[in-house]
Design a protein around this motif. Structure first.
Motif, PDB file in Angstrom:
ATOM      1  N   ARG A 147       0.840  -1.191   0.000  1.00 19.30           N
ATOM      2  CA  ARG A 147       0.000   0.000   0.000  1.00 19.30           C
ATOM      3  C   ARG A 147       0.878   1.244   0.000  1.00 19.30           C
ATOM      4  NH1 ARG A 147      -4.714  -0.962   3.073  1.00 19.30           N
ATOM      5  NH2 ARG A 147      -5.118   1.294   3.119  1.00 19.30           N
ATOM      6  N   ALA A 148       0.476   2.237  -0.783  1.00 17.17           N
ATOM      7  CA  ALA A 148       1.195   3.505  -0.812  1.00 17.17           C
ATOM      8  C   ALA A 148       1.019   4.231   0.524  1.00 17.17           C
ATOM      9  CB  ALA A 148       0.676   4.369  -1.950  1.00 17.17           C
ATOM     10  N   ILE A 149       2.033   5.001   0.889  1.00 17.87           N
ATOM     11  CA  ILE A 149       1.939   5.818   2.091  1.00 17.87           C
ATOM     12  C   ILE A 149       2.360   7.239   1.754  1.00 17.87           C
ATOM     13  CG2 ILE A 149       2.335   3.921   3.704  1.00 17.87           C
ATOM     14  CD1 ILE A 149       5.227   4.813   3.973  1.00 17.87           C
ATOM     15  N   GLN A 150       1.800   8.180   2.481  1.00 21.37           N
ATOM     16  CA  GLN A 150       2.230   9.572   2.366  1.00 21.37           C
ATOM     17  C   GLN A 150       3.073   9.889   3.585  1.00 21.37           C
ATOM     18  OE1 GLN A 150      -0.709  12.500   1.316  1.00 21.37           O
ATOM     19  NE2 GLN A 150       0.393  14.155   2.353  1.00 21.37           N
ATOM     20  N   ILE A 151       4.296  10.320   3.348  1.00 27.48           N
ATOM     21  CA  ILE A 151       5.211  10.584   4.451  1.00 27.48           C
ATOM     22  C   ILE A 151       5.529  12.075   4.546  1.00 27.48           C
ATOM     23  CG2 ILE A 151       6.280   8.303   4.244  1.00 27.48           C
ATOM     24  CD1 ILE A 151       8.738   9.673   2.992  1.00 27.48           C
ATOM     25  N   THR A 152       5.810  12.493   5.765  1.00 31.00           N
ATOM     26  CA  THR A 152       6.390  13.812   6.001  1.00 31.00           C
ATOM     27  C   THR A 152       7.856  13.562   6.326  1.00 31.00           C
ATOM     28  OG1 THR A 152       4.315  14.693   6.870  1.00 31.00           O
ATOM     29  CG2 THR A 152       6.335  15.888   7.416  1.00 31.00           C
ATOM     30  N   TYR A 153       8.731  14.081   5.473  1.00 25.62           N
ATOM     31  CA  TYR A 153      10.155  13.712   5.546  1.00 25.62           C
ATOM     32  C   TYR A 153      11.035  14.936   5.728  1.00 25.62           C
ATOM     33  CZ  TYR A 153      14.439  11.151   4.501  1.00 25.62           C
ATOM     34  OH  TYR A 153      15.678  10.570   4.590  1.00 25.62           O
ATOM     35  N   ARG A 154      12.060  14.765   6.563  1.00 23.89           N
ATOM     36  CA  ARG A 154      13.046  15.820   6.809  1.00 23.89           C
ATOM     37  C   ARG A 154      14.343  15.453   6.093  1.00 23.89           C
ATOM     38  NH1 ARG A 154      13.120  15.158  11.674  1.00 23.89           N
ATOM     39  NH2 ARG A 154      15.015  13.916  11.858  1.00 23.89           N
ATOM     40  N   ASP A 155      14.765  16.274   5.116  1.00 28.29           N
ATOM     41  CA  ASP A 155      15.967  15.945   4.355  1.00 28.29           C
ATOM     42  C   ASP A 155      17.223  16.359   5.125  1.00 28.29           C
ATOM     43  OD1 ASP A 155      16.337  18.678   4.030  1.00 28.29           O
ATOM     44  OD2 ASP A 155      15.676  18.714   1.943  1.00 28.29           O
ATOM     45  N   ARG A 156      18.377  16.188   4.503  1.00 25.90           N
ATOM     46  CA  ARG A 156      19.642  16.458   5.179  1.00 25.90           C
ATOM     47  C   ARG A 156      19.795  17.916   5.596  1.00 25.90           C
ATOM     48  NH1 ARG A 156      23.667  13.995   0.845  1.00 25.90           N
ATOM     49  NH2 ARG A 156      21.968  14.705  -0.494  1.00 25.90           N
ATOM     50  N   ALA A 157      19.113  18.810   4.874  1.00 26.24           N
ATOM     51  CA  ALA A 157      19.178  20.239   5.203  1.00 26.24           C
ATOM     52  C   ALA A 157      18.134  20.631   6.247  1.00 26.24           C
ATOM     53  CB  ALA A 157      18.987  21.073   3.938  1.00 26.24           C
ATOM     54  N   GLY A 158      17.325  19.663   6.676  1.00 21.31           N
ATOM     55  CA  GLY A 158      16.301  19.954   7.666  1.00 21.31           C
ATOM     56  C   GLY A 158      14.997  20.440   7.080  1.00 21.31           C
ATOM     57  N   VAL A 159      14.891  20.425   5.746  1.00 23.76           N
ATOM     58  CA  VAL A 159      13.676  20.897   5.079  1.00 23.76           C
ATOM     59  C   VAL A 159      12.627  19.788   5.086  1.00 23.76           C
ATOM     60  CG1 VAL A 159      12.703  21.751   2.915  1.00 23.76           C
ATOM     61  CG2 VAL A 159      15.006  22.453   3.621  1.00 23.76           C
ATOM     62  N   MET A 160      11.417  20.110   5.503  1.00 25.27           N
ATOM     63  CA  MET A 160      10.334  19.138   5.560  1.00 25.27           C
ATOM     64  C   MET A 160       9.552  19.148   4.254  1.00 25.27           C
ATOM     65  SD  MET A 160      10.745  18.000   8.655  1.00 25.27           S
ATOM     66  CE  MET A 160       9.224  17.155   9.089  1.00 25.27           C
ATOM     67  N   SER A 161       9.134  17.969   3.826  1.00 29.84           N
ATOM     68  CA  SER A 161       8.315  17.866   2.620  1.00 29.84           C
ATOM     69  C   SER A 161       7.375  16.675   2.761  1.00 29.84           C
ATOM     70  CB  SER A 161       9.188  17.706   1.370  1.00 29.84           C
ATOM     71  OG  SER A 161       9.909  16.480   1.423  1.00 29.84           O
ATOM     72  N   ASP A 162       6.276  16.724   2.036  1.00 34.82           N
ATOM     73  CA  ASP A 162       5.324  15.620   1.982  1.00 34.82           C
ATOM     74  C   ASP A 162       5.416  14.969   0.620  1.00 34.82           C
ATOM     75  OD1 ASP A 162       4.324  16.073   4.546  1.00 34.82           O
ATOM     76  OD2 ASP A 162       2.888  17.571   3.817  1.00 34.82           O
ATOM     77  N   ARG A 163       5.392  13.647   0.622  1.00 36.81           N
ATOM     78  CA  ARG A 163       5.438  12.940  -0.653  1.00 36.81           C
ATOM     79  C   ARG A 163       4.799  11.569  -0.507  1.00 36.81           C
ATOM     80  NH1 ARG A 163      11.693  12.839  -1.800  1.00 36.81           N
ATOM     81  NH2 ARG A 163      11.645  14.749  -0.583  1.00 36.81           N
ATOM     82  N   VAL A 164       4.331  11.033  -1.617  1.00 36.06           N
ATOM     83  CA  VAL A 164       3.732   9.695  -1.657  1.00 36.06           C
ATOM     84  C   VAL A 164       4.783   8.721  -2.153  1.00 36.06           C
ATOM     85  CG1 VAL A 164       1.977   8.233  -2.717  1.00 36.06           C
ATOM     86  CG2 VAL A 164       1.396  10.579  -2.021  1.00 36.06           C
ATOM     87  N   ILE A 165       4.949   7.618  -1.436  1.00 31.10           N
ATOM     88  CA  ILE A 165       5.938   6.613  -1.832  1.00 31.10           C
ATOM     89  C   ILE A 165       5.315   5.226  -1.794  1.00 31.10           C
ATOM     90  CG2 ILE A 165       7.849   8.006  -0.946  1.00 31.10           C
ATOM     91  CD1 ILE A 165       8.002   6.084   1.430  1.00 31.10           C
ATOM     92  N   TRP A 166       5.956   4.313  -2.505  1.00 30.37           N
ATOM     93  CA  TRP A 166       5.606   2.900  -2.441  1.00 30.37           C
ATOM     94  C   TRP A 166       6.695   2.214  -1.624  1.00 30.37           C
ATOM     95  CZ3 TRP A 166       4.273   1.575  -8.271  1.00 30.37           C
ATOM     96  CH2 TRP A 166       3.108   2.267  -8.630  1.00 30.37           C
ATOM     97  N   PRO A 167       6.432   1.818  -0.388  1.00 22.76           N
ATOM     98  CA  PRO A 167       7.465   1.200   0.451  1.00 22.76           C
ATOM     99  C   PRO A 167       7.783  -0.218  -0.017  1.00 22.76           C
ATOM    100  CG  PRO A 167       5.349   1.130   1.571  1.00 22.76           C
ATOM    101  CD  PRO A 167       5.130   1.920   0.298  1.00 22.76           C
ATOM    102  N   LEU A 168       9.058  -0.507  -0.213  1.00 19.36           N
ATOM    103  CA  LEU A 168       9.471  -1.795  -0.766  1.00 19.36           C
ATOM    104  C   LEU A 168      10.170  -2.692   0.249  1.00 19.36           C
ATOM    105  CD1 LEU A 168      10.903  -0.538  -4.195  1.00 19.36           C
ATOM    106  CD2 LEU A 168       8.582  -1.319  -3.693  1.00 19.36           C
ATOM    107  N   ALA A 169      11.056  -2.130   1.071  1.00 20.08           N
ATOM    108  CA  ALA A 169      11.806  -2.951   2.026  1.00 20.08           C
ATOM    109  C   ALA A 169      12.439  -2.057   3.087  1.00 20.08           C
ATOM    110  CB  ALA A 169      12.893  -3.761   1.315  1.00 20.08           C
ATOM    111  N   ILE A 170      12.687  -2.646   4.250  1.00 12.23           N
ATOM    112  CA  ILE A 170      13.350  -1.960   5.348  1.00 12.23           C
ATOM    113  C   ILE A 170      14.734  -2.576   5.521  1.00 12.23           C
ATOM    114  CG2 ILE A 170      13.267  -1.389   7.805  1.00 12.23           C
ATOM    115  CD1 ILE A 170      10.175  -1.897   7.576  1.00 12.23           C
ATOM    116  N   VAL A 171      15.764  -1.757   5.442  1.00  7.37           N
ATOM    117  CA  VAL A 171      17.133  -2.232   5.522  1.00  7.37           C
ATOM    118  C   VAL A 171      17.724  -1.838   6.878  1.00  7.37           C
ATOM    119  CG1 VAL A 171      19.420  -2.163   4.473  1.00  7.37           C
ATOM    120  CG2 VAL A 171      17.389  -1.993   3.027  1.00  7.37           C
ATOM    121  N   TYR A 172      18.311  -2.818   7.555  1.00 12.03           N
ATOM    122  CA  TYR A 172      18.935  -2.569   8.862  1.00 12.03           C
ATOM    123  C   TYR A 172      20.423  -2.305   8.647  1.00 12.03           C
ATOM    124  CZ  TYR A 172      14.643  -3.993  11.161  1.00 12.03           C
ATOM    125  OH  TYR A 172      13.336  -4.053  11.594  1.00 12.03           O
TER     126      TYR A 172
END
Length: 239
Positions: free
Chosen positions: A149-174
């Motif tokens: 299922r697609a999710i909409q995330i609120t993400y903070r990039d390396r510069a600290g800028v927040m953005s909203d975007r829709v992504i398709w989550p594929l895998a979680i890497v440890y």
């Protein structure tokens, strides 16, 4: 709690608690009387479970009717204990508990001598640093991956800028010190890596990308191999 659910939990306690386990201990875990617990043990015996012991001395599950017997070599046992121990150290609380439960279930299927190998394994896991607590509910994030299922995330990039975007989550890497989410970013129309601790929040959407996850993940991993690495923090491609 229904009787069938309670019997299932009694079996689980037999697998998890050090033997012999007293009726008082199990009754406390289940929130029932000792008399009820004795009746449950008798019901399991009638169903075929081999439970040795008696009131006042404690009980031991010698033969588990719910799980088929397993044959593992000593080296396979070491690998199993080492891998699940790592999950207990690195995983979020739900995943760590699942690792403990899985090990208990597998242990219950082994002969007594193999069970001793598990309890006294040579390989041990220790981490001096405690993994950072994820900023989002990892159970929900895994569920989104499983359900495709697609999710909409609120993400903070390396510069600290927040953005909203829709992504398709594929895998979680440890990774060594953090978790990385591999995804197909619908804003950029490209594969991207998101540091989980930089995800301020996310919402599960009705949009499904089934049955594309396996193909997308395979293609993404192939792309990463051409770069030879999943980029660590501070050295990952621009998001």
């Amino acid at each position: 709690m229904s009787k069938s659910d309670r019997l299932f939990r009694v079996m689980h306690l037999f697998r998890c608690l050090p033997a012999p386990v007293t009726a008082a201990r199990m009754a406390e875990e289940l929130g029932v009387s000792e008399r009820t617990l004795y009746r449950d043990i008798e019901s399991l015996r009638v169903a075929g479970a081999r439970i040795e012991g008696e009131a006042g001395l404690g009980f031991t599950l010698s033969e588990d009717i719910a799980l088929p017997p397993q044959t593992l070599s000593q080296l396979e046992i070491e690998a199993l204990v080492l891998g699940l121990s790592e999950v207990q150290h690195r995983g979020d609380p739900a995943l760590a508990q699942a690792a403990r439960d899985a090990l208990a279930k597998i242990t219950a299927t082994l002969p007594e001598d193999k069970q001793r190998h598990i309890h006294h394994a040579v390989g041990l896991v220790h981490r001096y640093q405690t993994p950072a607590v994820p900023s989002v509910d990892m159970s929900d994030l895994r569920e989104a991956c499983w359900q495709e299922r697609a999710i909409q995330i609120t993400y903070r990039d390396r510069a600290g800028v927040m953005s909203d975007r829709v992504i398709w989550p594929l895998a979680i890497v440890y990774l060594d010190h953090e978790l990385m989410l591999l995804a197909s970013c619908q804003l950029r129309r490209a594969f991207r890596q998101f540091i989980v601790s930089s995800i301020a929040g996310f919402t599960l959407l009705d949009e499904s990308f089934r049955p594309h996850r396996v193909r997308l993940l395979r293609n993404y991993i192939a792309e990463l191999k051409t770069r030879h690495v999943i980029a660590p923090a501070g050295d990952r491609p621009s998001l």
